[in-house]
Design a protein around this motif. Sequence first.
Motif, PDB file in Angstrom:
ATOM      1  N   PRO A  53       0.808  -1.249  -0.024  1.00  0.00           N
ATOM      2  CA  PRO A  53      -0.164   0.056  -0.079  1.00  0.00           C
ATOM      3  C   PRO A  53       1.019   1.139   0.055  1.00  0.00           C
ATOM      4  N   ASN A  54       0.490   2.468  -0.523  1.00  0.00           N
ATOM      5  CA  ASN A  54       1.067   3.669  -0.524  1.00  0.00           C
ATOM      6  C   ASN A  54       0.616   4.148   0.845  1.00  0.00           C
ATOM      7  N   MET A  55       1.310   4.012   1.769  1.00  0.00           N
ATOM      8  CA  MET A  55       0.988   4.442   3.143  1.00  0.00           C
ATOM      9  C   MET A  55       1.954   4.976   3.928  1.00  0.00           C
ATOM     10  N   PRO A  56       1.973   5.662   5.074  1.00  0.00           N
ATOM     11  CA  PRO A  56       2.966   6.617   5.578  1.00  0.00           C
ATOM     12  C   PRO A  56       4.193   5.930   5.561  1.00  0.00           C
ATOM     13  N   GLY A  57       5.371   6.473   5.048  1.00  0.00           N
ATOM     14  CA  GLY A  57       6.601   5.980   5.088  1.00  0.00           C
ATOM     15  C   GLY A  57       6.810   4.974   4.018  1.00  0.00           C
ATOM     16  N   PHE A  86       7.063   9.819 -12.570  1.00  0.00           N
ATOM     17  CA  PHE A  86       7.113   9.047 -11.116  1.00  0.00           C
ATOM     18  C   PHE A  86       7.509   7.682 -11.272  1.00  0.00           C
ATOM     19  N   ASN A  87       6.539   7.142 -11.982  1.00  0.00           N
ATOM     20  CA  ASN A  87       6.771   5.484 -12.161  1.00  0.00           C
ATOM     21  C   ASN A  87       7.816   5.065 -12.576  1.00  0.00           C
ATOM     22  N   TYR A  88       8.497   5.904 -13.539  1.00  0.00           N
ATOM     23  CA  TYR A  88       9.589   5.407 -14.257  1.00  0.00           C
ATOM     24  C   TYR A  88      10.869   5.687 -13.133  1.00  0.00           C
ATOM     25  N   ARG A  89      10.953   6.647 -12.484  1.00  0.00           N
ATOM     26  CA  ARG A  89      12.113   6.865 -11.428  1.00  0.00           C
ATOM     27  C   ARG A  89      11.861   5.977 -10.444  1.00  0.00           C
ATOM     28  N   HIS A  90      10.557   5.555  -9.881  1.00  0.00           N
ATOM     29  CA  HIS A  90      10.305   4.746  -9.120  1.00  0.00           C
ATOM     30  C   HIS A  90      10.835   3.323  -9.449  1.00  0.00           C
ATOM     31  N   SER A  91      10.464   2.812 -10.611  1.00  0.00           N
ATOM     32  CA  SER A  91      10.990   1.669 -11.174  1.00  0.00           C
ATOM     33  C   SER A  91      12.676   1.727 -11.318  1.00  0.00           C
ATOM     34  N   SER A  92      13.339   2.713 -11.530  1.00  0.00           N
ATOM     35  CA  SER A  92      14.627   2.903 -11.641  1.00  0.00           C
ATOM     36  C   SER A  92      15.211   2.754 -10.049  1.00  0.00           C
ATOM     37  N   LEU A  93      14.541   3.287  -9.249  1.00  0.00           N
ATOM     38  CA  LEU A  93      15.198   2.732  -7.904  1.00  0.00           C
ATOM     39  C   LEU A  93      14.781   1.428  -7.364  1.00  0.00           C
ATOM     40  N   ARG A 173       2.903  11.717  -2.322  1.00  0.00           N
ATOM     41  CA  ARG A 173       3.176  11.389  -3.773  1.00  0.00           C
ATOM     42  C   ARG A 173       3.033  12.111  -4.988  1.00  0.00           C
ATOM     43  N   ASP A 174       1.608  12.854  -5.025  1.00  0.00           N
ATOM     44  CA  ASP A 174       1.493  13.660  -5.964  1.00  0.00           C
ATOM     45  C   ASP A 174       2.185  14.735  -5.942  1.00  0.00           C
ATOM     46  N   ASP A 175       2.478  15.276  -4.880  1.00  0.00           N
ATOM     47  CA  ASP A 175       3.279  16.418  -4.780  1.00  0.00           C
ATOM     48  C   ASP A 175       4.801  16.048  -5.244  1.00  0.00           C
ATOM     49  N   ILE A 176       5.285  15.103  -5.024  1.00  0.00           N
ATOM     50  CA  ILE A 176       6.727  14.735  -5.413  1.00  0.00           C
ATOM     51  C   ILE A 176       6.611  14.553  -6.892  1.00  0.00           C
TER      52      ILE A 176
END
Length: 188
Positions: A53-57, A86-93, A173-176
């Motif tokens: 889940p997209n949750m705190p932390g 965001f998803n592209y960079r998330h996947s890279s990490l 997440r939206d702000d990032i």
Amino acid sequence: MVACSFNMMFTYVYAGWEGTTNDSRVLLDAIRKDDNFPMPPPGKYYVVDSGYPNMPGFLAPYRGERYHLRPFRGRGNHPRGAMELFNYRHSSLRNVIERCFGLLKARFPILKSMPPYLLGKQLDATPVEDIEGTESQSNTTIENQQEGDEAGISEAPQINFSQAYMAKMENIRDDIAGQMWLSYNNNV
């Protein structure tokens, strides 16, 4: 379930769930039952896959948007919006985790085809002693042996699961994603 630093060090391992189970159930079990679970400090996040889940932390990717790196390769396949970027960079990490497991399996080939032994026997068959600077603290937890807070983690296993706080994480997440998109467009 594991946590890994960007320098490809396993900082936490949680074992004990045999077979296939929902990723978020394992995470929530680790947070609730393991006093050593390394929660990220305020303003820091673990990058987790869509099974969490997209949750705190914990920042999960946007569902329904391109995610894996391969679709972004090639001419004209650049991200088309803030969520895709965001998803592209998330996947890279997240690829750091994939590389960590690849290195671990290369070092201990038995992990590629672990026989169907009971979990306790599997843990005994794969001791973690001084793998790339880490030391085993128990059969299931590996702590990063760095000085201070260099690992970027703290011990505070409390998570606010209220709808308001979960919505706050969606907004974070939206702000990032929005900041990434703005910076991306200013540099293109």
